[in-house]
Structure formats: structure tokens, C-alpha cells
Scaffold this motif. Structure first.
Motif, PDB file in Angstrom:
ATOM      1  N   LEU A  27       0.831  -1.205   0.000  1.00  0.00           N
ATOM      2  CA  LEU A  27       0.000   0.000   0.000  1.00  0.00           C
ATOM      3  C   LEU A  27       0.869   1.259   0.000  1.00  0.00           C
ATOM      4  N   VAL A  28       1.881   1.287   0.837  1.00  0.00           N
ATOM      5  CA  VAL A  28       2.779   2.446   0.890  1.00  0.00           C
ATOM      6  C   VAL A  28       3.530   2.593  -0.430  1.00  0.00           C
ATOM      7  N   MET A  33       4.443   5.464  -5.421  1.00  0.00           N
ATOM      8  CA  MET A  33       4.525   5.392  -6.894  1.00  0.00           C
ATOM      9  C   MET A  33       3.495   6.304  -7.541  1.00  0.00           C
ATOM     10  N   THR A  34       2.287   6.319  -7.026  1.00  0.00           N
ATOM     11  CA  THR A  34       1.226   7.130  -7.619  1.00  0.00           C
ATOM     12  C   THR A  34       1.562   8.615  -7.521  1.00  0.00           C
ATOM     13  N   ILE A  35       2.039   9.037  -6.344  1.00  0.00           N
ATOM     14  CA  ILE A  35       2.390  10.452  -6.177  1.00  0.00           C
ATOM     15  C   ILE A  35       3.556  10.828  -7.100  1.00  0.00           C
ATOM     16  N   ALA A  36       4.589   9.977  -7.157  1.00  0.00           N
ATOM     17  CA  ALA A  36       5.763  10.287  -7.982  1.00  0.00           C
ATOM     18  C   ALA A  36       5.414  10.328  -9.465  1.00  0.00           C
ATOM     19  N   GLY A  66      -1.452   3.184  -9.895  1.00  0.00           N
ATOM     20  CA  GLY A  66      -2.797   3.089  -9.323  1.00  0.00           C
ATOM     21  C   GLY A  66      -3.215   1.645  -9.097  1.00  0.00           C
ATOM     22  N   ALA A  67      -2.799   0.748  -9.988  1.00  0.00           N
ATOM     23  CA  ALA A  67      -3.106  -0.675  -9.806  1.00  0.00           C
ATOM     24  C   ALA A  67      -2.367  -1.242  -8.593  1.00  0.00           C
ATOM     25  N   VAL A  68      -1.126  -0.837  -8.394  1.00  0.00           N
ATOM     26  CA  VAL A  68      -0.377  -1.278  -7.213  1.00  0.00           C
ATOM     27  C   VAL A  68      -1.037  -0.728  -5.950  1.00  0.00           C
ATOM     28  N   LEU A  69      -1.491   0.513  -5.992  1.00  0.00           N
ATOM     29  CA  LEU A  69      -2.187   1.114  -4.858  1.00  0.00           C
ATOM     30  C   LEU A  69      -3.482   0.361  -4.563  1.00  0.00           C
TER      31      LEU A  69
END
Length: 153
Positions: A27-28, A33-36, A66-69
Motif C-alpha cells: 500500500l505504501v 509510486m502514484t504520487i511520484a 494506481g493498480a499497485v495502490l
């Protein structure tokens, strides 16, 4: 007498918290990743010298992040549900009851050496004691012990 409550295996107690830690890590990672990737995409869109690969590739990288999140969020929810189910299995398991009618605690079982000696009807030691008592009280005469009984017709 009901059989004693079975204990949960060590794996069932260790695996859910480890899975929770791993899912929080995913989750982290998804959040970072999404923010970067979103910041990189915004920078590429605002830059006058950005290429098509920066813009369209940035969109794809944001989708992957987003998929990883989403996987991290789902993993945390499943891990928490697994921990709750594991805890409730033990809470709803039937508890053994002593002859006095009170539930037996783990402290009451400290004097019992082998729990494996329990069978469905009670202690095997009680059956052995009854067999020994029956053998001691069984009195036969010497003549009937050596001669077989005559068959009845």
C-alpha cells in the motif's frame, strides 16, 4: 464430557499479521509510486520540451501505480478480515465444562500431563482403572477356572 478445545496452529497465528505487514508495504509503495508518477506527468504536461513518450508513457505509469495502490488497499482489507476470522474461530469454539458445570480454563489443565490420552468418552485412565477394579473383584473357584463350562442345550 466434551473434548477439550483444539488450539489454533502457530501458522494460523503468525501468517495473518505477516500478511498485514506485507500488504501495508504494498500500500505504501503504491501511494509513493502514484504520487511520484503523477508529479512526473504534471511536469511533463507543463514542460514545453516534453515528448510524446513522456506524456503518454507517464499516463501508463500512473495507471500501473494506481493498480499497485489498489492491490495494496485490497490486501490490507483481506488481511484484516483474516485476522478477525482467526480471532473469532477461537472465540466461538465450544469450551470444555467440568463436572461442577463451570468452564475449564487453561490453568485448570496444568496438572494434566498427556492431553492425547483423552478419547471421545473421557479419560482412558478411567477405563483402565475400571478394568483393574473388575479384575480384582472377579472371584472364581479353582475348579471352574480349570474346567470349561458345559454347553447348554
Amino acid at each position: 464430557m466434551p473434548a477439550p478445545r483444539r488450539s489454533i496452529s502457530l501458522a494460523a497465528l503468525v501468517i495473518p499479521p505477516v500478511a498485514l505487514v506485507a500488504s501495508v508495504a504494498v500500500l505504501v509503495l503504491g501511494i509513493v509510486m502514484t504520487i511520484a508518477e503523477n508529479d512526473a506527468l504534471v511536469a511533463a504536461l507543463n514542460s514545453p520540451d516534453a515528448t510524446a513518450a513522456d506524456v503518454y508513457g507517464g499516463q501508463s505509469r500512473v495507471v500501473v501505480a494506481g493498480a499497485v495502490l489498489a492491490a495494496g488497499i485490497l490486501a490490507v482489507v483481506i488481511s484484516l478480515a483474516t485476522i478477525a476470522i482467526t480471532g473469532s474461530i477461537r472465540a466461538f469454539a465450544p469450551r470444555p465444562v467440568a463436572a461442577s458445570g463451570h468452564p475449564i480454563d487453561a490453568d485448570d489443565l496444568d496438572h494434566v500431563e498427556d492431553v492425547d490420552d483423552l478419547d471421545d468418552d473421557g479419560f482412558e485412565a478411567e477405563a483402565e482403572a475400571d478394568a483393574e477394579t473388575d479384575a480384582e473383584t472377579d472371584v472364581t473357584t479353582s475348579s471352574s477356572a480349570t474346567e470349561p463350562a458345559a454347553p447348554t442345550r
